[in-house]
Design an enzyme around this catalytic site. Structure first.
Site, PDB file in Angstrom:
ATOM      1  CG  HIS A 241      41.527  12.356 -16.348  1.00 21.31           C
ATOM      2  ND1 HIS A 241      42.650  12.062 -17.098  1.00 21.31           N
ATOM      3  CD2 HIS A 241      41.849  13.453 -15.636  1.00 21.31           C
ATOM      4  CE1 HIS A 241      43.603  12.949 -16.831  1.00 21.31           C
ATOM      5  NE2 HIS A 241      43.150  13.786 -15.937  1.00 21.31           N
TER       6      HIS A 241
HETATM    7  C1  LIG Z   1      41.896  16.978  -8.537  1.00 15.04           C
HETATM    8  C2  LIG Z   1      41.686  17.016 -10.021  1.00 15.04           C
HETATM    9  C3  LIG Z   1      42.775  17.155 -10.874  1.00 15.04           C
HETATM   10  C4  LIG Z   1      42.607  17.189 -12.256  1.00 15.04           C
HETATM   11  N1  LIG Z   1      43.680  17.442 -13.053  1.00 15.04           N
HETATM   12  C5  LIG Z   1      43.474  17.682 -14.366  1.00 15.04           C
HETATM   13  C6  LIG Z   1      44.513  18.170 -15.189  1.00 15.04           C
HETATM   14  O1  LIG Z   1      45.636  18.422 -14.728  1.00 15.04           O
HETATM   15  N2  LIG Z   1      44.255  18.380 -16.512  1.00 15.04           N
HETATM   16  C7  LIG Z   1      43.025  18.129 -17.052  1.00 15.04           C
HETATM   17  O2  LIG Z   1      42.863  18.321 -18.255  1.00 15.04           O
HETATM   18  N3  LIG Z   1      42.026  17.671 -16.292  1.00 15.04           N
HETATM   19  C8  LIG Z   1      42.205  17.473 -14.962  1.00 15.04           C
HETATM   20  N4  LIG Z   1      41.163  17.086 -14.184  1.00 15.04           N
HETATM   21  C9  LIG Z   1      39.878  16.795 -14.821  1.00 15.04           C
HETATM   22  C10 LIG Z   1      39.129  18.033 -15.290  1.00 15.04           C
HETATM   23  O3  LIG Z   1      39.293  19.088 -14.380  1.00 15.04           O
HETATM   24  C11 LIG Z   1      37.660  17.651 -15.456  1.00 15.04           C
HETATM   25  O4  LIG Z   1      37.559  16.635 -16.419  1.00 15.04           O
HETATM   26  C12 LIG Z   1      36.785  18.824 -15.889  1.00 15.04           C
HETATM   27  O5  LIG Z   1      36.917  19.897 -15.012  1.00 15.04           O
HETATM   28  C13 LIG Z   1      35.349  18.364 -15.951  1.00 15.04           C
HETATM   29  O6  LIG Z   1      34.531  19.441 -16.306  1.00 15.04           O
HETATM   30  P1  LIG Z   1      32.956  19.314 -16.180  1.00 15.04           P
HETATM   31  O7  LIG Z   1      32.398  20.590 -16.669  1.00 15.04           O
HETATM   32  O8  LIG Z   1      32.519  18.046 -16.793  1.00 15.04           O
HETATM   33  O9  LIG Z   1      32.678  19.137 -14.607  1.00 15.04           O
HETATM   34  P2  LIG Z   1      33.101  20.070 -13.373  1.00 15.04           P
HETATM   35  O10 LIG Z   1      34.168  21.010 -13.746  1.00 15.04           O
HETATM   36  O11 LIG Z   1      33.330  19.162 -12.223  1.00 15.04           O
HETATM   37  O12 LIG Z   1      31.814  20.953 -13.111  1.00 15.04           O
HETATM   38  C14 LIG Z   1      30.627  20.517 -12.542  1.00 15.04           C
HETATM   39  C15 LIG Z   1      30.065  21.668 -11.723  1.00 15.04           C
HETATM   40  O13 LIG Z   1      28.707  21.427 -11.453  1.00 15.04           O
HETATM   41  C16 LIG Z   1      28.436  21.731 -10.099  1.00 15.04           C
HETATM   42  N5  LIG Z   1      27.281  20.912  -9.714  1.00 15.04           N
HETATM   43  C17 LIG Z   1      27.225  19.568  -9.718  1.00 15.04           C
HETATM   44  N6  LIG Z   1      26.001  19.138  -9.350  1.00 15.04           N
HETATM   45  C18 LIG Z   1      25.272  20.262  -9.141  1.00 15.04           C
HETATM   46  C19 LIG Z   1      23.915  20.459  -8.749  1.00 15.04           C
HETATM   47  N7  LIG Z   1      23.074  19.431  -8.547  1.00 15.04           N
HETATM   48  N8  LIG Z   1      23.481  21.730  -8.587  1.00 15.04           N
HETATM   49  C20 LIG Z   1      24.336  22.786  -8.805  1.00 15.04           C
HETATM   50  N9  LIG Z   1      25.611  22.628  -9.194  1.00 15.04           N
HETATM   51  C21 LIG Z   1      26.070  21.380  -9.356  1.00 15.04           C
HETATM   52  C22 LIG Z   1      29.702  21.351  -9.388  1.00 15.04           C
HETATM   53  O14 LIG Z   1      29.811  21.949  -8.121  1.00 15.04           O
HETATM   54  C23 LIG Z   1      30.758  21.826 -10.380  1.00 15.04           C
HETATM   55  O15 LIG Z   1      31.104  23.164 -10.169  1.00 15.04           O
HETATM   56  C24 LIG Z   1      41.312  17.038 -12.802  1.00 15.04           C
HETATM   57  C25 LIG Z   1      40.216  16.914 -11.955  1.00 15.04           C
HETATM   58  C26 LIG Z   1      40.386  16.912 -10.574  1.00 15.04           C
HETATM   59  C27 LIG Z   1      39.181  16.785  -9.683  1.00 15.04           C
END
Ligand SMILES: Cc1cc2nc3c(=O)[nH]c(=O)nc-3n(C[C@H](O)[C@H](O)[C@H](O)COP(=O)(O)OP(=O)(O)OC[C@H]3O[C@@H](n4cnc5c(N)ncnc54)[C@H](O)[C@@H]3O)c2cc1C
Ligand SMILES: *[C@@H]1O[C@H](CO)[C@@H](O)[C@H](O)[C@H]1NC(C)=O
Ligand SMILES: *[C@@H]1O[C@H](CO)[C@@H](O)[C@H](O)[C@H]1NC(C)=O
Ligand SMILES: *[C@@H]1O[C@H](CO)[C@@H](O)[C@H](O)[C@H]1NC(C)=O
Length: 624
Positions: free
Chosen positions: A556
């Site tokens: 998280h």
């Molecule tokens: C294994 C795992 C299990 C989890 N389980 C849960 C759960 O059960 N329930 C829950 O609520 N949360 C869970 N989480 C947490 C939740 O999924 C994350 O908090 C959420 O997805 C974060 O969203 P975000 O948009 O901040 O980042 P992300 O969803 O990580 O998105 C970031 C995106 O940006 C892209 N990116 C990054 N840098 C660049 C760049 N320089 N150029 C181009 N693209 C780039 C990445 O490839 C990615 O696709 C889990 C996370 C993981 C990893």
């Protein structure tokens, strides 16, 4: 037939998930045929979201969204609702595949190319059971981001979490003010949801439903938690302090990722939305005189390219990559940037305030049948899966969840400090798990070797601490955007965190005394990490040692581009998510959370994206 199936399976699994063949071979013949069938069907659906992928990008867009994760897909979909705006969504990873839709397969995804495969810096006080004393920090690198790798557990968090955000000087972020945004994304199918003022949304794009066809362990867990004094109820409703079967992001028989929720439905319908996959954004272009963002640089197919943004650049790269990209672009702690030869454009506390949730899992044996991956993968189970039910629909085996306020004054506020969730399987039933955690082979053998040999029924409880006080930091390792940043989680730096962790472990032990767990003869696995054998078995000293070994992240990571007023020296973005001191640049993802919410953050990240999209529309005078 079996031989062919075996071959297809082994090839697919080794390619998909970098599994070595000996691990893959440990599945029985039946399972192999079954997975082969899944993959065969998968091939037919592979390019489900191959949405307007342009090799030829325009020179300029109105908005550029960096990262197609939980937040990025939502933002791109919402902003492109205005047909007059040209929107570019850039993602470093490739498309989703059918294997990723299958909830039970979640652990395998951490082993493949769809994971950034980050690791924390070595520590002498945590992650001690992991190779090199480094914890794996998986992160989605695929359309949908971490919503494709996650365990699909759906939680809103607590009212107090958001009210605290607002109290820190962030107008518009109190729970009551946010309720319309929760409901905007929620597509809840929870039949017995709390129907009071906090009721869930039912028409939003993000599907939410109970897991079904759970194991006996889940039933025992729900009953035992009630026997221990927790009410059964909707933990996303008015009172979070309750126990329930898991509400999960499942829909139409598959994982419900942000890509599927927001982008599939508009496939081929939004000519003003361009999606660029397999492209790494290496820098945000900021004019050093006007301090205004005007585009990005991206690396795709070995080629560097500039794309301009007429209105704004929005960074949704997640709590590790967002601070990395900001710092590479000159936005961050000036001293740190200068050390690396980067000219600082805005001196901000980027990368600080890193927060996470850990849960040192405990293993229990039982005389009831638990989930066993190798036996589960039979023809019936897969038939069920294609009809959207059965145990293959359980996200990695997560089945039920409960929230406690172990501190009395927190209880009075209804604000949990510990969550316990139940997974109806043991580490030894799934070879992917020990690889995903990166467990030291000697510790794995000491703890789980016998269980594996004798195929003992076992399940796992995860006591997750919800409001850790320690703060970590993300730093650049170098100016090379392809080099991973350095991750210092600083787990247990604040003594409160170890204290509440131990109490969470003790709460798991108390559950074992309840009639429902006694009825399935649930007992803690009597095996210790070798270094903890010197402590009295099950004493708080023992549990502290255990926690320092099994410092299992629940993934998280958040907080590294903190939202707060200009007067707060630790703030990076304001309440409208605009980067302080830089024009036309916003951050919208898990990085902006001033405090991590008391739950799982995927839902709250949708909330952040929906609110961000609305604020951007307001700021540019677009009324839908
Ligand atoms: C294994 C795992 C299990 C989890 N389980 C849960 C759960 O059960 N329930 C829950 O609520 N949360 C869970 N989480 C947490 C939740 O999924 C994350 O908090 C959420 O997805 C974060 O969203 P975000 O948009 O901040 O980042 P992300 O969803 O990580 O998105 C970031 C995106 O940006 C892209 N990116 C990054 N840098 C660049 C760049 N320089 N150029 C181009 N693209 C780039 C990445 O490839 C990615 O696709 C889990 C996370 C993981 C990893
Ligand atoms: C559900 O799946 C079916 C069959 O795969 C498909 O036709 C339908 O469009 C899907 N529904 C949604 C809401 O995605
Ligand atoms: C946690 O801290 C409290 C208050 O200092 C103390 O009473 C308790 O024994 C501690 N518990 C553990 C498990 O360390
Ligand atoms: C499991 O153990 C409990 C407690 O010892 C016992 O009552 C129950 O009959 C056992 N169940 C099975 C299936 O062996």
């Amino acid at each position: 037939m079996q031989t062919v199936a075996r071959l297809i399976f082994l090839t697919a699994l080794t390619q998909c998930c970098s599994l070595d063949t000996t691990v893959a071979q440990s599945y029985n013949e039946n399972a192999l045929g079954v997975i082969a069938e899944i993959l065969r069907r998968g091939q037919q659906q592979m390019d489900l979201e191959g949405l307007d992928e342009r090799d030829q990008l325009l020179a300029e867009y109105d908005f550029i969204v960096v990262g197609a994760g939980t937040a990025g897909c939502a933002l791109a979909a919402r902003l492109s609702e205005n047909p007059k705006w040209k929107v570019l969504l850039v993602e470093a990873g490739a498309g989703e595949s059918y294997v990723m839709d299958m909830p039970i397969a979640v652990h395998y995804l951490q082993l493949g190319e769809m994971n950034w495969k980050y690791r924390t810096q070595p520590s002498t006080s945590y992650c001690l059971a992991m190779n090199d004393n480094r914890c794996n920090w998986p992160r989605g690198k695929v359309m949908g981001g971490s919503s494709v790798l996650n365990y699909m557990m759906y939680t809103r968090g607590n009212r107090r979490d958001y009210d605290r955000w607002a109290e820190l000087g962030n107008p518009g972020w109190s729970y009551d003010q946010l309720l319309p945004y929760f409901r905007k994304y929620e597509g809840s199918r929870i039949q017995d949801a709390d129907t009071g003022p906090t009721h869930p949304g039912v028409r939003g794009p993000v599907e939410i439903k109970y897991v079904r066809d759970v194991s006996r362990v889940a039933d025992a867990f729900v009953a035992a938690s009630q026997q221990a004094g927790l009410p059964r109820g909707d933990y996303n409703g008015e009172s979070q302090l309750s126990v329930s079967y898991l509400q999960a992001n499942l829909g139409n028989g598959t994982r419900w990722s942000s890509n599927r929720a927001y982008l599939y439905p508009i496939k081929g319908k939004r000519r003003n939305l361009h999606i660029k996959k397999k492209a790494l954004v290496t820098r945000i272009l900021i004019d050093p005189q006007t301090k205004s963002a005007y585009g990005i640089k991206l690396l795709s197919n070995g080629r560097m390219q500039k794309v301009l943004a007429r209105k704004e650049v929005i960074v949704s790269a997640g709590a590790i990559n967002t601070p990395q990209l900001l710092m590479l672009s000159g936005v961050g702690p000036a001293k740190h940037l200068r050390e690396l030869g980067i000219k600082p454009l805005a001196d901000l506390a980027v990368g600080y305030n890193l927060q996470d949730h850990i849960a040192p899992l405990l293993t229990f044996t039982t005389n009831t049948t638990t989930l066993r991956l190798n036996e589960m993968l039979n023809v019936n189970a897969v038939g069920d899966f294609f009809r959207g039910r059965g145990p293959l629909m359980l996200p990695g085996g997560s089945e039920a969840i409960s929230f406690y306020a172990l501190d009395a004054d927190e209880r009075a506020k209804g604000w949990p400090d510990v969550e316990i969730f139940a997974v109806g399987t043991g580490l030894h039933f799934n070879p992917a798990l020990r690889l995903a955690f990166g467990l030291k082979p000697a510790i794995y053998q000491a703890m789980f070797g016998e269980l594996q040999r004798d195929e003992v029924n076992a399940f796992t409880l995860f006591p997750m601490i919800l409001r850790a006080r320690s703060r970590g930091r993300i730093k650049l390792q170098s100016r090379n955007p392809q080099q991973h940043p350095l991750i210092y989680p600083n787990y247990f730096h604040d003594p409160y965190d170890l204290n509440i962790t131990v109490r969470g472990l003790e709460q798991c032990m108390r559950l074992m005394e309840m009639p429902a767990f006694r009825a399935i003869n649930a007992r803690i696995l009597e095996k210790q990490p070798p270094a903890c054998r010197r402590y009295k078995w099950l004493s708080s000293e023992y549990f502290a040692c255990y926690a320092r070994h099994f410092t299992v992240t629940i993934y998280h990571y958040s907080g590294t581009a903190k939202m707060g007023p200009r007067s707060d020296p630790s703030a990076v973005v304001d309440a409208r998510l605009r980067v302080h001191g830089i024009d036309r640049l916003r951050v919208a993802d898990a990085s902006i959370m001033p405090y991590l919410i008391a739950g799982h953050p995927n839902g709250p990240v949708y909330l952040i994206a929906e609110k961000a999209a609305d604020m951007i529309k307001q700021d540019h005078n677009y009324i839908a």
